[in-house]
Design a protein around this motif. Sequence first.
Motif, PDB file in Angstrom:
ATOM      1  N   SER A  42       0.927  -1.107  -0.275  1.00 34.82           N
ATOM      2  CA  SER A  42      -0.009   0.204   0.034  1.00 34.82           C
ATOM      3  C   SER A  42       1.022   1.789   0.451  1.00 34.82           C
ATOM      4  N   LEU A  43       2.470   1.406   0.371  1.00 37.97           N
ATOM      5  CA  LEU A  43       3.126   2.646   0.483  1.00 37.97           C
ATOM      6  C   LEU A  43       3.779   2.202  -0.344  1.00 37.97           C
ATOM      7  N   HIS A  44       4.316   1.682  -1.218  1.00 36.22           N
ATOM      8  CA  HIS A  44       4.436   1.364  -2.855  1.00 36.22           C
ATOM      9  C   HIS A  44       3.632   2.036  -3.419  1.00 36.22           C
ATOM     10  N   ASN A  45       2.001   1.953  -2.977  1.00 35.39           N
ATOM     11  CA  ASN A  45       1.539   1.554  -4.431  1.00 35.39           C
ATOM     12  C   ASN A  45       0.825   3.234  -4.412  1.00 35.39           C
ATOM     13  N   ALA A  46       1.306   3.890  -2.606  1.00 37.79           N
ATOM     14  CA  ALA A  46       0.405   5.177  -2.245  1.00 37.79           C
ATOM     15  C   ALA A  46       0.448   6.710  -3.661  1.00 37.79           C
ATOM     16  N   GLY A  47      -0.448   7.303  -3.912  1.00 32.00           N
ATOM     17  CA  GLY A  47      -0.243   8.084  -5.221  1.00 32.00           C
ATOM     18  C   GLY A  47       1.743   8.954  -4.954  1.00 32.00           C
ATOM     19  N   PRO A  48       1.446   8.887  -5.727  1.00 36.94           N
ATOM     20  CA  PRO A  48       3.323   9.995  -6.762  1.00 36.94           C
ATOM     21  C   PRO A  48       3.216  11.234  -5.920  1.00 36.94           C
ATOM     22  N   GLU A  52       3.617   9.600   2.100  1.00 35.14           N
ATOM     23  CA  GLU A  52       3.800   8.065   2.393  1.00 35.14           C
ATOM     24  C   GLU A  52       4.423   7.593   1.280  1.00 35.14           C
ATOM     25  N   VAL A  53       4.797   7.177  -0.055  1.00 34.71           N
ATOM     26  CA  VAL A  53       5.272   6.600  -1.111  1.00 34.71           C
ATOM     27  C   VAL A  53       6.154   6.536  -0.578  1.00 34.71           C
ATOM     28  N   TRP A  54       7.048   7.385   0.043  1.00 31.88           N
ATOM     29  CA  TRP A  54       8.698   6.961   0.050  1.00 31.88           C
ATOM     30  C   TRP A  54       9.159   6.717   2.243  1.00 31.88           C
ATOM     31  N   ALA A  55       8.010   6.455   2.313  1.00 32.70           N
ATOM     32  CA  ALA A  55       8.887   6.235   3.493  1.00 32.70           C
ATOM     33  C   ALA A  55       9.140   4.424   2.818  1.00 32.70           C
ATOM     34  N   PRO A  56       7.781   3.438   2.334  1.00 34.58           N
ATOM     35  CA  PRO A  56       9.436   2.137   2.158  1.00 34.58           C
ATOM     36  C   PRO A  56      10.755   2.889   1.490  1.00 34.58           C
ATOM     37  N   LEU A  57      11.048   3.700   0.889  1.00 40.86           N
ATOM     38  CA  LEU A  57      12.647   3.703   0.481  1.00 40.86           C
ATOM     39  C   LEU A  57      13.351   4.538   1.977  1.00 40.86           C
ATOM     40  N   HIS A  58      12.817   5.304   3.006  1.00 42.15           N
ATOM     41  CA  HIS A  58      13.396   4.996   4.588  1.00 42.15           C
ATOM     42  C   HIS A  58      13.346   4.657   4.547  1.00 42.15           C
ATOM     43  N   ALA A  59      12.523   3.111   4.232  1.00 41.59           N
ATOM     44  CA  ALA A  59      13.036   2.205   5.664  1.00 41.59           C
ATOM     45  C   ALA A  59      14.289   0.945   5.159  1.00 41.59           C
ATOM     46  N   ILE A  60      14.303   0.905   2.979  1.00 42.42           N
ATOM     47  CA  ILE A  60      14.881  -0.100   3.535  1.00 42.42           C
ATOM     48  C   ILE A  60      16.737   0.754   3.442  1.00 42.42           C
ATOM     49  N   GLN A  61      16.236   2.168   2.909  1.00 37.11           N
ATOM     50  CA  GLN A  61      18.224   2.889   3.488  1.00 37.11           C
ATOM     51  C   GLN A  61      18.117   2.282   4.593  1.00 37.11           C
ATOM     52  N   LEU A  62      17.393   2.620   5.980  1.00 37.61           N
ATOM     53  CA  LEU A  62      17.854   2.429   7.168  1.00 37.61           C
ATOM     54  C   LEU A  62      18.186   1.070   7.803  1.00 37.61           C
ATOM     55  N   LEU A  63      17.411  -0.265   6.795  1.00 33.52           N
ATOM     56  CA  LEU A  63      17.431  -1.454   6.765  1.00 33.52           C
ATOM     57  C   LEU A  63      19.224  -1.341   6.653  1.00 33.52           C
ATOM     58  N   GLY A  64      19.861  -1.021   5.730  1.00 33.13           N
ATOM     59  CA  GLY A  64      21.010  -1.311   5.225  1.00 33.13           C
ATOM     60  C   GLY A  64      22.015  -0.260   6.038  1.00 33.13           C
ATOM     61  N   GLU A  65      21.585   0.728   6.673  1.00 32.02           N
ATOM     62  CA  GLU A  65      22.133   1.070   7.485  1.00 32.02           C
ATOM     63  C   GLU A  65      22.768   0.443   8.791  1.00 32.02           C
ATOM     64  N   LEU A  66      21.636  -0.075   9.215  1.00 34.93           N
ATOM     65  CA  LEU A  66      21.521  -0.971  10.429  1.00 34.93           C
ATOM     66  C   LEU A  66      21.842  -2.270  10.161  1.00 34.93           C
ATOM     67  N   GLU A  67      22.683  -2.798   8.663  1.00 29.11           N
ATOM     68  CA  GLU A  67      22.971  -3.880   8.504  1.00 29.11           C
ATOM     69  C   GLU A  67      22.492  -5.100   8.752  1.00 29.11           C
ATOM     70  N   ALA A  68      20.555  -4.618   8.644  1.00 27.90           N
ATOM     71  CA  ALA A  68      19.882  -5.565   9.139  1.00 27.90           C
ATOM     72  C   ALA A  68      20.053  -7.146   8.290  1.00 27.90           C
TER      73      ALA A  68
END
Length: 185
Positions: A42-48, A52-68
């Motif tokens: 639903s976040l990936h498909n949020a309107g342009p 909220e459409v940016w939230a998954p990208l920020h989450a991915i960035q943080l996961l990388g920085e946390l080396e999860a």
Amino acid sequence: MNRLLAQLRLAGKEPDCQLLDRVKAVGSAAIPPLIEMATDESLHNAGPDSAEVWAPLHAIQLLGELEAAEAVEPPLLLLSLEDDWLDTLLPEALGRIGRPAFDPLRALLFDTSRDTWTRSHAGNGLAEIAQSHPKLRDEVVATLVSFLDQTDARESDRAELNAFVTCDLLGLKAVEARAIASKFP
């Protein structure tokens, strides 16, 4: 934690660095909800125009920085999405994670049932691993060279994939791969 994630969800294209730092400071407890946010359709498909459409990208960035390490498998499916931001950010994040992302990305690169873009993004992720974790560089280069060394006439996209992998090797300045890469026009 929920308040931080709610703020992240609505942070838009350029979240406050302090917000990102506060989420990272939570540490491993932030990983499961960040994975959920990163893979939320639903976040990936949020309107342009939606924040909220940016939230998954920020989450991915943080996961990388946390080396999860536990964040490797769930977002792999996202490599098949057509999204210019995701195409760059996800391989970078997986690259930061390093060793835990190596085998899944390698398997994806060699998976002939996957489309060209998904496989090329897997190659990008491997190259990012080599950049972020220099001790893994030789293994990544060997994997990319091994991919080029295979020939499968049944793969209609093989020339295109070889070009992408060759570009990954060039980006790594992998002169040791020159002999195999020179076989391709």
